[in-house]
Motif scaffolding. Sequence first.
Motif, short mmCIF file in Angstrom:
data_model
loop_
_atom_site.label_atom_id
_atom_site.label_comp_id
_atom_site.label_asym_id
_atom_site.label_seq_id
_atom_site.Cartn_x
_atom_site.Cartn_y
_atom_site.Cartn_z
N THR A 115 0.81 -1.23 0.00
CA THR A 115 0.00 0.00 0.00
C THR A 115 0.84 1.28 0.00
O THR A 115 0.29 2.37 0.04
CB THR A 115 -0.93 0.02 1.23
N THR A 116 2.16 1.13 -0.03
CA THR A 116 3.05 2.30 -0.06
C THR A 116 4.06 2.11 -1.19
O THR A 116 4.05 1.09 -1.90
CB THR A 116 3.82 2.46 1.27
N ASN A 117 4.93 3.08 -1.35
CA ASN A 117 5.96 2.99 -2.38
C ASN A 117 7.31 2.55 -1.82
O ASN A 117 8.36 2.76 -2.44
CB ASN A 117 6.12 4.33 -3.11
N TYR A 118 7.29 1.95 -0.63
CA TYR A 118 8.54 1.42 -0.07
C TYR A 118 8.99 0.20 -0.87
O TYR A 118 8.17 -0.58 -1.38
CB TYR A 118 8.36 1.04 1.40
N ASP A 119 10.32 0.02 -0.94
CA ASP A 119 10.89 -1.16 -1.59
C ASP A 119 11.20 -2.25 -0.58
O ASP A 119 11.38 -3.42 -0.95
CB ASP A 119 12.18 -0.80 -2.33
N CYS A 120 11.29 -1.87 0.68
CA CYS A 120 11.67 -2.83 1.72
C CYS A 120 11.06 -2.41 3.05
O CYS A 120 11.06 -1.23 3.40
CB CYS A 120 13.21 -2.89 1.83
N ARG A 162 13.58 -8.84 6.95
CA ARG A 162 13.02 -7.74 6.17
C ARG A 162 12.29 -8.32 4.97
O ARG A 162 12.61 -9.41 4.50
CB ARG A 162 14.12 -6.78 5.71
N LEU A 163 11.31 -7.60 4.49
CA LEU A 163 10.52 -8.01 3.32
C LEU A 163 10.89 -7.09 2.16
O LEU A 163 10.75 -5.87 2.27
CB LEU A 163 9.03 -7.93 3.63
N MET A 164 11.36 -7.67 1.06
CA MET A 164 11.90 -6.89 -0.05
C MET A 164 11.16 -7.17 -1.35
O MET A 164 10.72 -8.30 -1.60
CB MET A 164 13.39 -7.21 -0.25
N ARG A 165 11.08 -6.15 -2.18
CA ARG A 165 10.59 -6.34 -3.53
C ARG A 165 11.67 -7.00 -4.38
O ARG A 165 12.85 -6.99 -4.04
CB ARG A 165 10.18 -5.00 -4.15
N ARG A 166 11.24 -7.52 -5.52
CA ARG A 166 12.15 -8.24 -6.40
C ARG A 166 13.32 -7.38 -6.89
O ARG A 166 14.44 -7.85 -7.00
CB ARG A 166 11.36 -8.77 -7.60
N PHE A 191 17.47 1.93 -2.01
CA PHE A 191 16.06 1.60 -2.03
C PHE A 191 15.37 2.14 -0.76
O PHE A 191 15.97 2.23 0.31
CB PHE A 191 15.81 0.09 -2.16
N LYS A 192 14.13 2.48 -0.92
CA LYS A 192 13.37 3.13 0.15
C LYS A 192 12.93 2.08 1.16
O LYS A 192 12.21 1.14 0.83
CB LYS A 192 12.16 3.85 -0.44
N THR A 193 13.37 2.27 2.41
CA THR A 193 13.14 1.28 3.46
C THR A 193 12.48 1.90 4.68
O THR A 193 12.85 3.00 5.11
CB THR A 193 14.47 0.63 3.89
N LYS A 194 11.50 1.19 5.22
CA LYS A 194 10.86 1.59 6.48
C LYS A 194 11.12 0.50 7.51
O LYS A 194 11.00 -0.70 7.20
CB LYS A 194 9.36 1.77 6.29
#
Length: 310
Positions: A115-120, A162-166, A191-194
């Motif tokens: 639901t956000t534009n975070y990558d990780c 952590r949960l990461m995009r491909r 990459f954008k991380t929260k």
Amino acid sequence: METTINIIVPCFNEEETVELFYQAIQQTFEQLPNYHPVIIFINDGSTDHTLPKLRQLQHNKAVENHYLSFSRQFGKEAGMYAGLKVSQGELVTIMDADLQDPPSMLVEMIHLLETTNYDCIGTMRQDRSGEPVIRSFFSNLFYKIINKISDIEIIPGARDFRLMRRNMVDAILEMTEYNRFSKGIFSWVGFKTKYLPYQNVQRVAGKTSWNFWSLLKYSMEGITDFSTVPLTIAIWLGLLVMSISFAALIFIVVRSAIFGNPTKGWSSLLSFILFLGGMQLFFLGIIGNYIGKIFLEVKHRPLYIIQEKK
């Protein structure tokens, strides 16, 4: 359409925890019907019954699971890299088998990532309750030092969980160095991380394979992997000692010319020589550590060897 999530789980002597971890993942994803979890266990040369337990889990189809078994222990860093390399899911996470990384957090992590534009979405411990005081002290000291001398920032208490995009996973896989420090690599690729904070969780069973000395060695590896400041310190401290020694030499010559050459002071002179010798050996060790890393890199040995996979 289901979204595939690869769950990478490095294991070393985790015979008591792998089944509990599997059950926890199964319960978690009952709340996530639109996601297809695929567990990838990495057996890092375990000497207990971890591998037979992983073979037994193959018969349980509630959650798709696979395993890679190394020919010997290559370390958690190699295990994480191996898992990332074989992963194919749109989302990828790294977790410990001892359930110190709460699987229940995946619900919020997946929601945030989708639901956000975070990558990780990473995780960080708010405290170190249950750990020995000296370990906590040196851990906090490590984060302060590496964030001072390195160009990257490592969040204190950050976990490998952590949960990461491909796209982030692919970027990490491009970094094929032999000497790996994943906490630094995760930060270096950007990459954008929260980060989500959570209370420290004790192991569900078994004993940790990490002791004080292995953690200290791991910290030193992290510092030398992502900073050349120790070499710079060696240069400037060496120049400082040279300057002091040169000034002392002039003082001794002038004093001898005026007052003669007394034989007193041999013990202090010997102490000074031993001090300089120890300092030289210390900085030779620092330089040797960097040279050793170069030596391992140019060999181009594989990070791991797979003996069995399923």
